[in-house]
Design an enzyme around this catalytic site. Sequence first.
Site, PDB file in Angstrom:
ATOM      1  CG  PHE A  69      11.490  89.185  28.099  1.00  0.00           C
ATOM      2  CD1 PHE A  69      12.774  88.978  27.601  1.00  0.00           C
ATOM      3  CD2 PHE A  69      11.127  88.548  29.275  1.00  0.00           C
ATOM      4  CE1 PHE A  69      13.664  88.144  28.254  1.00  0.00           C
ATOM      5  CE2 PHE A  69      12.009  87.705  29.946  1.00  0.00           C
ATOM      6  CZ  PHE A  69      13.281  87.505  29.428  1.00  0.00           C
ATOM      7  CG  ASN A  70      14.692  91.904  24.812  1.00  0.00           C
ATOM      8  OD1 ASN A  70      14.761  90.789  25.334  1.00  0.00           O
ATOM      9  ND2 ASN A  70      14.720  92.080  23.510  1.00  0.00           N
ATOM     10  CG  ASP A  82      12.919  86.486  18.908  1.00  0.00           C
ATOM     11  OD1 ASP A  82      13.223  85.667  19.786  1.00  0.00           O
ATOM     12  OD2 ASP A  82      12.562  87.636  19.159  1.00  0.00           O
ATOM     13  CG  ASP A  83      17.538  86.203  20.735  1.00  0.00           C
ATOM     14  OD1 ASP A  83      16.456  85.783  21.178  1.00  0.00           O
ATOM     15  OD2 ASP A  83      18.081  87.236  21.150  1.00  0.00           O
ATOM     16  CG  HIS A  85       9.847  89.936  18.972  1.00  0.00           C
ATOM     17  ND1 HIS A  85       8.757  90.787  19.098  1.00  0.00           N
ATOM     18  CD2 HIS A  85       9.469  88.760  19.526  1.00  0.00           C
ATOM     19  CE1 HIS A  85       7.776  90.145  19.703  1.00  0.00           C
ATOM     20  NE2 HIS A  85       8.163  88.917  19.969  1.00  0.00           N
ATOM     21  CG  ASP A  86      15.394  89.112  19.041  1.00  0.00           C
ATOM     22  OD1 ASP A  86      15.591  88.067  19.689  1.00  0.00           O
ATOM     23  OD2 ASP A  86      14.885  90.134  19.538  1.00  0.00           O
ATOM     24  CG  ASN A 109      14.445  84.784  25.194  1.00  0.00           C
ATOM     25  OD1 ASN A 109      13.452  85.399  25.580  1.00  0.00           O
ATOM     26  ND2 ASN A 109      15.036  85.038  24.029  1.00  0.00           N
ATOM     27  CG  ASP A 133      17.591  86.912  25.020  1.00  0.00           C
ATOM     28  OD1 ASP A 133      16.648  86.991  25.859  1.00  0.00           O
ATOM     29  OD2 ASP A 133      17.470  87.250  23.821  1.00  0.00           O
ATOM     30  CG  ASN A 143       6.462  91.131  25.285  1.00  0.00           C
ATOM     31  OD1 ASN A 143       6.967  91.564  26.325  1.00  0.00           O
ATOM     32  ND2 ASN A 143       7.194  90.769  24.232  1.00  0.00           N
ATOM     33  CB  THR A 197      18.312  90.636  19.800  1.00  0.00           C
ATOM     34  OG1 THR A 197      19.210  89.543  20.057  1.00  0.00           O
ATOM     35  CG2 THR A 197      18.726  91.364  18.530  1.00  0.00           C
TER      36      THR A 197
HETATM   37  O1  RIB Z   1       9.906  90.755  23.761  1.00  0.00           O
HETATM   38  C1  RIB Z   1      10.570  90.053  22.736  1.00  0.00           C
HETATM   39  C2  RIB Z   1      12.019  89.919  23.055  1.00  0.00           C
HETATM   40  O2  RIB Z   1      12.195  89.169  24.255  1.00  0.00           O
HETATM   41  C3  RIB Z   1      12.800  89.141  21.976  1.00  0.00           C
HETATM   42  O3  RIB Z   1      14.119  89.606  21.932  1.00  0.00           O
HETATM   43  C4  RIB Z   1      12.772  87.739  22.488  1.00  0.00           C
HETATM   44  O4  RIB Z   1      13.872  86.960  22.009  1.00  0.00           O
HETATM   45  C5  RIB Z   1      12.907  87.962  23.969  1.00  0.00           C
HETATM   46  O5  RIB Z   1      14.290  88.148  24.249  1.00  0.00           O
HETATM   47 CA    CA Z   2      15.948  88.022  22.242  1.00  0.00          CA
END
Ligand code: RIB
Ligand code: CA
Length: 318
Positions: free
Chosen positions: A167-168, A21-22, A244-245, A44, A17, A160, A127
């Site tokens: 989030f994911n 970071d993706d 993160h990803d 995102n 998404d 977070n 991710t």
């Molecule tokens: O919590 C971090 C994740 O949520 C990462 O994958 C960021 O890109 C968002 O999708």
């Molecule tokens: Ca992501």
Amino acid sequence: MSDSSSRTRARLILDCDPGHDDAVAIVAAARYADLVGITTVAGNAPLEQTTYNARVMRDLLGIDVPVHSGAHRPIVEHPQPADFVHGASGLDGADLPEPTTPLDGTNAVEFIVDTCRAEEGLWLVPTGPLTNIALALRMAPDLADRVAGISLMGGGTHGNRFPMAEFNIWADPEAANIVYTAPGRLIMAGLDVTHQFQATPGRIAQVAALPGRLAAVLADLFTYFSNNYLSRHDPGTIEGAAIHDPLAVLAITHPEVFTSVARHVQVELRGSVTRGMTVIDLRQITDRPAPNCEVLATVDADAAFEVVRAAIEHYSTP
Ligand code: RIB
Ligand code: CA
């Protein structure tokens, strides 16, 4: 750091998404794995944006990889984009080129199922929210036995988006529950490990020093992402955005930079304040459920960032 070229290259589908970071995960996957396909999901940003952004990254890398868009929304929840982190476009902060390579398809779930049925031993690397992966598992119960495994970014012992929800997982808890209860190998890059991997000013400077448009775009994206994180965290608690990803990719391509522990992990669906939590069984008593997940515990952040930097350099050399 061992030479990853001496290792059999993993073949994988990256479900993402983009997302700052993706975008880095796409670079790492393209460089160090056989990137069989990129599938996109609402997360995102809305699906239209995450798909556009995946196409932008594909063209910036100049790679011949199909992009298929997937779910417009989670299985039960409504879409709740993280524009307060990634901006309205999902990739705010850089001068992005218009993508020219067309979208290859609009049924990511079908692409995932058909590709994994045509070739055994692929990795699925989600991710973003797990909607596409969950729908694929529901559409094809044989999928879990055909893939090498699922290496995801998500979850953690803390959250977070909310105190106990990352989030994911939070964005689509029903999808996450389907993934965490499926058979087969599951690797989890949760916040406990991804927060060890930050876009510090020194690391951003290393990327900015590379030639070409990709490096310039990524340096700007890192700067935007880090400024956002620094503005939203207590002073002195972080040095830059958690990247993160790409760790979900490196868990497969560069496992030597991690340590992990086998744990039983389940997703909370009903908690009034914990919905979307990954409940990781850390107990040391023997009477506990068998592990269903390899939880990444530590990362050698310098080594991992050098892997990422070298991947960017690979696509930046004129
Ligand atoms: O919590 C971090 C994740 O949520 C990462 O994958 C960021 O890109 C968002 O999708
Ligand atoms: Ca992501």
